[in-house]
Write an enzyme that holds these catalytic residues in place. Structure first.
Site, mmCIF file in Angstrom:
data_model
loop_
_atom_site.group_PDB
_atom_site.id
_atom_site.type_symbol
_atom_site.label_atom_id
_atom_site.label_comp_id
_atom_site.label_asym_id
_atom_site.label_seq_id
_atom_site.Cartn_x
_atom_site.Cartn_y
_atom_site.Cartn_z
ATOM 1 C CG ASP A 174 -0.225 -0.020 2.519
ATOM 2 O OD1 ASP A 174 1.001 -0.255 2.507
ATOM 3 O OD2 ASP A 174 -0.868 0.195 3.563
ATOM 4 C CG HIS A 227 19.234 2.612 -20.114
ATOM 5 N ND1 HIS A 227 18.361 2.129 -21.051
ATOM 6 C CD2 HIS A 227 19.572 3.859 -20.549
ATOM 7 C CE1 HIS A 227 18.172 3.031 -22.004
ATOM 8 N NE2 HIS A 227 18.905 4.086 -21.729
ATOM 9 C CG ASP A 233 22.754 10.307 -18.102
ATOM 10 O OD1 ASP A 233 22.140 11.346 -17.778
ATOM 11 O OD2 ASP A 233 22.552 9.693 -19.177
ATOM 12 C CG ASP A 237 19.456 14.007 -20.067
ATOM 13 O OD1 ASP A 237 20.224 13.396 -19.303
ATOM 14 O OD2 ASP A 237 18.983 13.502 -21.105
ATOM 15 C CG HIS A 262 23.872 6.230 -27.069
ATOM 16 N ND1 HIS A 262 24.023 7.578 -27.262
ATOM 17 C CD2 HIS A 262 24.862 5.859 -26.211
ATOM 18 C CE1 HIS A 262 25.052 8.007 -26.540
ATOM 19 N NE2 HIS A 262 25.591 6.974 -25.907
ATOM 20 C CG HIS A 306 16.831 12.669 -25.654
ATOM 21 N ND1 HIS A 306 16.349 13.487 -24.654
ATOM 22 C CD2 HIS A 306 17.929 12.068 -25.131
ATOM 23 C CE1 HIS A 306 17.114 13.353 -23.581
ATOM 24 N NE2 HIS A 306 18.092 12.511 -23.842
ATOM 25 C CG HIS A 364 14.073 10.050 -23.329
ATOM 26 N ND1 HIS A 364 14.218 8.703 -23.164
ATOM 27 C CD2 HIS A 364 15.311 10.575 -23.099
ATOM 28 C CE1 HIS A 364 15.478 8.419 -22.852
ATOM 29 N NE2 HIS A 364 16.156 9.544 -22.807
ATOM 30 C CD GLU A 424 22.003 11.677 -24.548
ATOM 31 O OE1 GLU A 424 22.390 10.827 -23.747
ATOM 32 O OE2 GLU A 424 20.847 12.136 -24.570
ATOM 33 C CE1 TYR A 481 28.705 4.980 -22.994
ATOM 34 C CE2 TYR A 481 28.276 5.038 -25.368
ATOM 35 C CZ TYR A 481 28.113 5.581 -24.105
ATOM 36 O OH TYR A 481 27.347 6.712 -23.949
ATOM 37 N NE ARG A 483 25.203 9.087 -21.628
ATOM 38 C CZ ARG A 483 25.208 7.890 -21.072
ATOM 39 N NH1 ARG A 483 25.794 6.884 -21.714
ATOM 40 N NH2 ARG A 483 24.643 7.672 -19.909
ATOM 41 C CD GLU A 511 22.450 13.673 -21.677
ATOM 42 O OE1 GLU A 511 22.728 12.925 -20.710
ATOM 43 O OE2 GLU A 511 21.389 13.598 -22.306
#
Ligand code: GLY
Ligand code: MN
Ligand code: MN
Length: 440
Positions: free
Chosen positions: A39, A245, A262, A273, A352, A356, A363, A386, A390, A408, A410
Site C-alpha cells: 500500500d 542504463h 548521467d 539531462d 545510441h 533527444h 525524453h 550526448e 564504450y 559520455r 551530455e
C-alpha cells in the site's frame, strides 16, 4: 522563485482550443498514482501534458476543453478533481477542491472527479470531434470508448456525437516542442542546479567510495534546491559505464577508473539531462584521456550543428564522423571512414543516438520526422547532445588497455536565432578543467 502563472496555462488552453476547431472536445487526465509495493505509493508526479495545460499538480484529475458552434462562444474549460474532505486532508494533504479549481486554477466549471462518468456524456453531445491521448493509458481508452458509445445512445434524442476520435498528442506535443522564454528560464534553473550537483560530485569523489554514496551527493544538491531527479541517476564506475542504463549504483569506485554520471533534476516540472565522465582519483590516464578527448571534440562539434535550419540528424552525423576518425587514429578500428559509417560498424563502440528532445519529460514529446524526413531545427526547440564511446570489458577485438572504458558527455542545447545556447555550461568538461577542479 520562478514559476509559471495561470496566464501562461490559460494561453496554452487558448491555443489548444483554437487548434481543435469548433464543436470539439478534448479530454486529458493526469497520471494515475503508481504503487511501489503493497500500500506504499510512489510520490505523485503530475502528467506533463496535463500540467502543461492546467498547472494543476494533484492526483485524480481530468481536464476537459469544449468548443461550440461559433467562435464567439469561446471555449469552456472544466476541471474534474478531488473534492475537499477534512478527514482525507488531515491524512494525505491539502486539496484545492472544486472551489479552488475555479478560484485558483481558473476553470470555468469544476466537478468532483467521481462525477466524471456522468458529466462527460452531456459534454460529448453536439460535438463533431473528440480529442484524447489515444493509447496513452489503456484504462482511460476503455472509458473514453464507453462514454462515446453511451453518448451515441442519445442520438435518438436528436443529439450529434463525435464522429471522429483524434489523437490529442499531435497538437500538444507540437506546442510543447517549442519552448517559450519562460520555459527556457525554468530549464536554465534546472540545468544550473544539476550542474552544481555534478560539480559537487567531482569535488567529493574518492577512490573506494560507493557509487550510491556519490549519487547521494547529487541528491543532496537536488533536494536542497527543492528538486527531484528528472530520471533515475546513473553512477557507473569503470566498466559499469559501458552499461547504458546502469542504475544499480552499488559498486565500489576504484582508483584508476573513470566514473560516468548521467543525472539531473527537474525544476517546476522542467527537466535537465547532464552526463559527465571523470577520473575517480582526479587524474585521467593516457588511454582515458585519448578517448575522452575524441568524445569531447565530437560533442563540441555536434553542439555547433544545433542551428536553425539544420536537420535534426546533423549533430549525430557530425559526431559520428569525429568519433570514427578518432577510433581509426587510435587503432581501435581499422578500415575506411566512409565505409565504417555507411555500414554502421561504429555501433560496436557507439550504439545510441546523439540526443533527444528535452522539456517537461527527459525524453520529451515532439515528432522527429515530418513527411518522412528528419525535421529541421526551429527556434525554441531544446535538444540534448550526448555522444559517447564504450569499449566493452570483454571486447577481444580491441587491445586490452582500452577495454572497460565508457565515456559520455551530455549537455542541453537550445536552438536560438544566435546559434546554440548551452544551458548546462556551468559544469566543466575539458580534461584540464576537470583535473583542475578535482585538484582543489
Ligand atoms: N538520461 C537519459 C538520457 O540521457 O537519455
Ligand atoms: Mn539524454
Ligand atoms: Mn542523460
Amino acid at each position: 522563485m520562478k514559476k509559471l502563472t495561470q496566464a501562461d496555462f490559460q494561453e496554452r488552453r487558448d491555443i489548444l482550443a483554437g487548434e481543435m476547431g469548433l464543436r470539439s472536445i478534448a479530454i486529458i487526465a493526469t497520471s494515475p498514482v503508481a504503487m511501489r509495493n503493497n500500500d506504499a505509493d510512489y510520490k505523485f508526479r503530475a502528467d506533463s501534458s496535463f500540467f502543461y495545460l492546467t498547472g494543476f499538480a494533484e492526483p485524480e484529475a481530468v481536464a476537459v476543453i469544449e468548443t461550440f458552434d461559433t467562435e464567439e462562444e469561446g471555449y469552456c474549460y472544466s476541471l474534474f478533481c478531488r473534492e475537499r474532505n477534512r478527514e482525507m486532508e488531515i491524512w494525505n494533504g491539502y486539496r484545492a477542491g472544486v472551489d479552488g479549481a475555479i478560484e485558483d486554477y481558473e476553470a470555468d466549471e469544476a466537478f468532483a472527479i467521481d462525477t466524471l462518468d456522468e458529466e462527460i456524456i452531456g459534454k460529448l453531445l453536439n460535438k463533431d470531434k473528440a480529442f484524447y491521448r489515444i493509447g496513452h493509458d489503456s484504462d482511460f481508452d476503455i472509458r473514453v470508448a464507453k462514454w462515446v458509445k453511451q453518448a451515441e445512445e442519445n442520438q435518438r434524442g436528436g443529439f450529434n456525437t463525435p464522429a471522429r476520435l483524434i489523437q490529442l498528442n499531435r497538437i500538444i506535443d507540437e506546442m510543447r516542442l517549442h519552448k517559450s522564454a519562460d520555459e527556457i528560464e525554468l530549464m536554465q534553473i534546472a540545468s544550473d542546479i544539476s550542474a552544481e550537483a555534478h560539480t559537487r560530485a567531482m569535488q567529493t569523489v574518492k577512490p573506494n567510495m560507493m557509487e550510491y554514496a556519490l549519487e547521494a551527493e547529487l541528491n543532496y544538491v537536488f533536494g536542497k534546491n527543492g528538486c527531484v531527479p528528472s530520471y533515475n541517476s546513473i553512477v557507473g564506475g569503470g566498466k559499469n559505464a559501458c552499461i547504458l542504463h546502469y542504475v544499480e549504483n552499488d559498486q565500489v569506485l576504484k582508483d584508476g577508473d573513470l566514473v560516468l554520471i548521467d543525472a539531473a533534476c527537474e525544476y517546476q516540472l522542467y527537466a535537465s539531462d547532464i552526463t559527465r565522465t571523470f577520473p575517480v582519483n582526479g587524474k585521467f590516464n593516457a588511454e582515458q584521456k585519448a578517448l575522452y578527448n575524441i568524445v569531447l571534440d565530437s560533442q563540441i562539434a555536434a553542439i555547433d550543428a544545433v542551428r536553425i535550419g539544420n536537420s535534426y540528424k546533423e549533430p549525430h552525423n557530425v559526431a559520428v564522423k569525429i568519433l570514427v576518425q578518432g577510433l581509426l587514429d587510435l587503432g581501435i578500428m581499422q578500415g575506411d571512414l566512409e565505409q565504417i559509417i555507411a555500414s554502421e560498424h561504429y555501433r560496436q563502440f557507439y550504439m545510441h543516438g546523439t540526443g533527444h528532445w528535452l522539456g517537461m519529460d527527459v525524453h520529451d514529446v515532439g515528432s522527429y520526422k515530418q513527411n518522412g524526413r528528419w525535421r529541421n531545427y526551429e527556434e525554441g526547440m531544446v535538444v540534448t547532445i550526448e555522444p559517447g564511446l564504450y569499449i566493452a570489458p570483454d571486447d577481444s577485438t580491441v587491445d586490452e588497455k582500452w577495454r572497460g572504458i565508457g565515456i559520455r558527455i551530455e549537455d542541453d542545447v537550445v536552438v536560438t536565432k544566435n546559434g546554440p545556447l548551452v544551458l548546462t555550461k556551468n559544469v566543466v568538461k575539458t580534461v584540464e578543467d576537470i583535473e583542475a577542479l578535482m585538484a582543489l
